[in-house]
Scaffold this motif. Structure first.
Motif, PDB file in Angstrom:
ATOM      1  N   GLU A 103      41.715  65.412 -34.515  1.00 24.81           N
ATOM      2  CA  GLU A 103      43.033  65.850 -34.716  1.00 24.81           C
ATOM      3  C   GLU A 103      43.257  67.117 -33.406  1.00 24.81           C
ATOM      4  OE1 GLU A 103      43.668  67.316 -38.588  1.00 24.81           O
ATOM      5  OE2 GLU A 103      43.612  65.154 -39.399  1.00 24.81           O
ATOM      6  N   ARG A 104      42.355  67.829 -33.274  1.00 18.36           N
ATOM      7  CA  ARG A 104      42.369  68.817 -32.247  1.00 18.36           C
ATOM      8  C   ARG A 104      42.351  68.175 -30.760  1.00 18.36           C
ATOM      9  NH1 ARG A 104      40.635  73.904 -30.295  1.00 18.36           N
ATOM     10  NH2 ARG A 104      38.911  73.787 -28.655  1.00 18.36           N
ATOM     11  N   ASP A 140      48.732  77.089 -28.755  1.00 21.76           N
ATOM     12  CA  ASP A 140      48.377  78.339 -29.288  1.00 21.76           C
ATOM     13  C   ASP A 140      47.346  78.412 -30.319  1.00 21.76           C
ATOM     14  OD1 ASP A 140      48.995  80.967 -29.597  1.00 21.76           O
ATOM     15  OD2 ASP A 140      50.266  80.631 -31.530  1.00 21.76           O
ATOM     16  N   GLY A 141      46.528  79.254 -29.954  1.00 17.94           N
ATOM     17  CA  GLY A 141      45.353  79.536 -31.024  1.00 17.94           C
ATOM     18  C   GLY A 141      44.066  78.572 -30.618  1.00 17.94           C
ATOM     19  N   TYR A 142      44.279  77.662 -29.459  1.00 25.23           N
ATOM     20  CA  TYR A 142      43.246  77.079 -29.159  1.00 25.23           C
ATOM     21  C   TYR A 142      42.124  77.728 -28.353  1.00 25.23           C
ATOM     22  CZ  TYR A 142      44.506  72.254 -30.285  1.00 25.23           C
ATOM     23  OH  TYR A 142      44.740  70.966 -30.629  1.00 25.23           O
ATOM     24  N   GLU A 143      40.795  77.874 -28.502  1.00 20.37           N
ATOM     25  CA  GLU A 143      39.890  78.379 -27.944  1.00 20.37           C
ATOM     26  C   GLU A 143      38.975  77.269 -27.159  1.00 20.37           C
ATOM     27  OE1 GLU A 143      37.602  81.251 -30.212  1.00 20.37           O
ATOM     28  OE2 GLU A 143      39.454  82.145 -30.708  1.00 20.37           O
ATOM     29  N   LEU A 158      39.094  72.918 -21.635  1.00 21.66           N
ATOM     30  CA  LEU A 158      38.237  71.919 -21.526  1.00 21.66           C
ATOM     31  C   LEU A 158      38.270  71.945 -23.081  1.00 21.66           C
ATOM     32  CD1 LEU A 158      36.371  69.882 -20.018  1.00 21.66           C
ATOM     33  CD2 LEU A 158      34.501  71.466 -20.775  1.00 21.66           C
ATOM     34  N   VAL A 159      38.646  70.452 -23.621  1.00 20.04           N
ATOM     35  CA  VAL A 159      38.451  70.205 -25.351  1.00 20.04           C
ATOM     36  C   VAL A 159      37.479  69.174 -25.233  1.00 20.04           C
ATOM     37  CG1 VAL A 159      39.851  69.539 -27.283  1.00 20.04           C
ATOM     38  CG2 VAL A 159      40.956  71.074 -25.661  1.00 20.04           C
ATOM     39  N   VAL A 167      38.190  66.337 -22.480  1.00 19.96           N
ATOM     40  CA  VAL A 167      39.372  66.227 -21.936  1.00 19.96           C
ATOM     41  C   VAL A 167      39.789  67.828 -21.293  1.00 19.96           C
ATOM     42  CG1 VAL A 167      40.909  66.624 -23.908  1.00 19.96           C
ATOM     43  CG2 VAL A 167      41.989  65.314 -21.857  1.00 19.96           C
ATOM     44  N   GLY A 168      40.017  67.547 -19.885  1.00 17.86           N
ATOM     45  CA  GLY A 168      40.705  68.848 -19.339  1.00 17.86           C
ATOM     46  C   GLY A 168      42.252  69.005 -19.459  1.00 17.86           C
ATOM     47  N   VAL A 169      42.910  69.878 -20.293  1.00 15.57           N
ATOM     48  CA  VAL A 169      44.310  69.843 -20.367  1.00 15.57           C
ATOM     49  C   VAL A 169      44.929  71.025 -19.696  1.00 15.57           C
ATOM     50  CG1 VAL A 169      46.127  69.974 -22.225  1.00 15.57           C
ATOM     51  CG2 VAL A 169      43.835  68.971 -22.713  1.00 15.57           C
ATOM     52  N   GLU A 170      45.877  70.770 -18.835  1.00 15.02           N
ATOM     53  CA  GLU A 170      46.483  71.745 -18.001  1.00 15.02           C
ATOM     54  C   GLU A 170      47.098  72.710 -18.871  1.00 15.02           C
ATOM     55  OE1 GLU A 170      49.876  71.782 -14.234  1.00 15.02           O
ATOM     56  OE2 GLU A 170      48.374  69.949 -14.618  1.00 15.02           O
ATOM     57  N   VAL A 171      47.126  74.039 -18.669  1.00 14.83           N
ATOM     58  CA  VAL A 171      47.521  75.251 -19.195  1.00 14.83           C
ATOM     59  C   VAL A 171      48.132  76.066 -18.335  1.00 14.83           C
ATOM     60  CG1 VAL A 171      46.179  75.259 -21.349  1.00 14.83           C
ATOM     61  CG2 VAL A 171      45.445  76.489 -19.508  1.00 14.83           C
ATOM     62  N   SER A 172      49.320  76.694 -18.498  1.00 13.90           N
ATOM     63  CA  SER A 172      49.763  77.919 -17.852  1.00 13.90           C
ATOM     64  C   SER A 172      49.039  78.975 -17.688  1.00 13.90           C
ATOM     65  CB  SER A 172      51.245  78.330 -18.470  1.00 13.90           C
ATOM     66  OG  SER A 172      52.145  76.842 -18.231  1.00 13.90           O
ATOM     67  N   PRO A 173      48.874  79.593 -16.702  1.00 16.62           N
ATOM     68  CA  PRO A 173      48.066  80.816 -16.558  1.00 16.62           C
ATOM     69  C   PRO A 173      48.468  82.054 -17.594  1.00 16.62           C
ATOM     70  CG  PRO A 173      48.274  80.103 -14.190  1.00 16.62           C
ATOM     71  CD  PRO A 173      49.232  79.347 -15.442  1.00 16.62           C
ATOM     72  N   GLU A 174      49.685  82.222 -17.717  1.00 19.90           N
ATOM     73  CA  GLU A 174      50.299  83.160 -18.542  1.00 19.90           C
ATOM     74  C   GLU A 174      49.727  82.914 -20.081  1.00 19.90           C
ATOM     75  OE1 GLU A 174      54.019  80.309 -18.325  1.00 19.90           O
ATOM     76  OE2 GLU A 174      52.705  81.171 -17.071  1.00 19.90           O
ATOM     77  N   TYR A 175      49.222  81.897 -20.481  1.00 18.15           N
ATOM     78  CA  TYR A 175      48.765  81.559 -21.986  1.00 18.15           C
ATOM     79  C   TYR A 175      47.218  82.060 -21.990  1.00 18.15           C
ATOM     80  CZ  TYR A 175      53.390  79.298 -22.532  1.00 18.15           C
ATOM     81  OH  TYR A 175      54.793  78.855 -22.744  1.00 18.15           O
TER      82      TYR A 175
END
Length: 179
Positions: A103-104, A140-143, A158-159, A167-175
């Protein structure tokens, strides 16, 4: 053993059909109302002289099916090209993935337009040396680990699907918050 066949789990499956086959196993299983996840990517192909963008499996023979063994066994027996992936050094023990891990992983993949899949052997420790937490946004909350690829300006979380795929998921630097 009978009890184990009735438990809903994510089974790791193989589809031995050719890449250019019309009806892949993931489509067939979705048609039979099974919950199926296949890592997909966009690919440009030429059909009848026109370039068309279509989604294709990242690893053609890999799919994940959430079901009970009792419900899945008859379909595997009827379909010659569909097989369970088995754990090494066991006797016919199918590979499964914990619900929480799957699920994650699925949520991470669906939360981003730009994902990059990696086989675990493609990743070196130098590529993911900073531990991060995502504060805000869809993840939100992913580590996890911050994926750094030379020459890339995008930040990726990296998940991992333990023992299989990442999988490498793109995230905004502000998060991003360093841990």
């Amino acid at each position: 053993m009978e009890q184990q066949d009735e438990v809903m789990r994510w089974f790791v499956m193989r589809d031995l059909k050719r890449v250019n086959a019309k009806n892949h196993a993931y489509k067939m299983l979705q048609g039979l109302k099974f919950e199926v996840f296949t890592p997909m990517k966009w690919h440009v192909v030429t059909r009848k002289g026109e370039k068309v963008r279509e989604e294709i499996p990242v690893i053609p023979d890999l799919l994940f099916v959430r079901s009970t063994r009792a419900d899945l066994d008859p379909i595997v027996e009827k379909t010659e090209t569909l097989q369970y992936r088995f754990l090494r050094r066991t006797w016919c023990e199918p590979m499964t993935v914990r619900d929480s891990d799957m699920e994650r992983f699925i949520h991470a993949v669906n939360s981003s337009e730009s994902v990059k899949y990696y086989l675990l052997e493609e990743l070196s420790p130098e590529m993911y040396n900073k531990k991060i937490r995502i504060i805000g946004g869809k993840l939100d909350g992913y580590e996890g680990m911050l994926l750094t690829v030379r020459g890339s300006k995008t930040k990726r979380l990296l998940v991992e699907l333990p023992g299989m795929l990442a999988v490498g998921v793109e995230v905004s630097p502000e998060y991003i918050q360093l841990i």
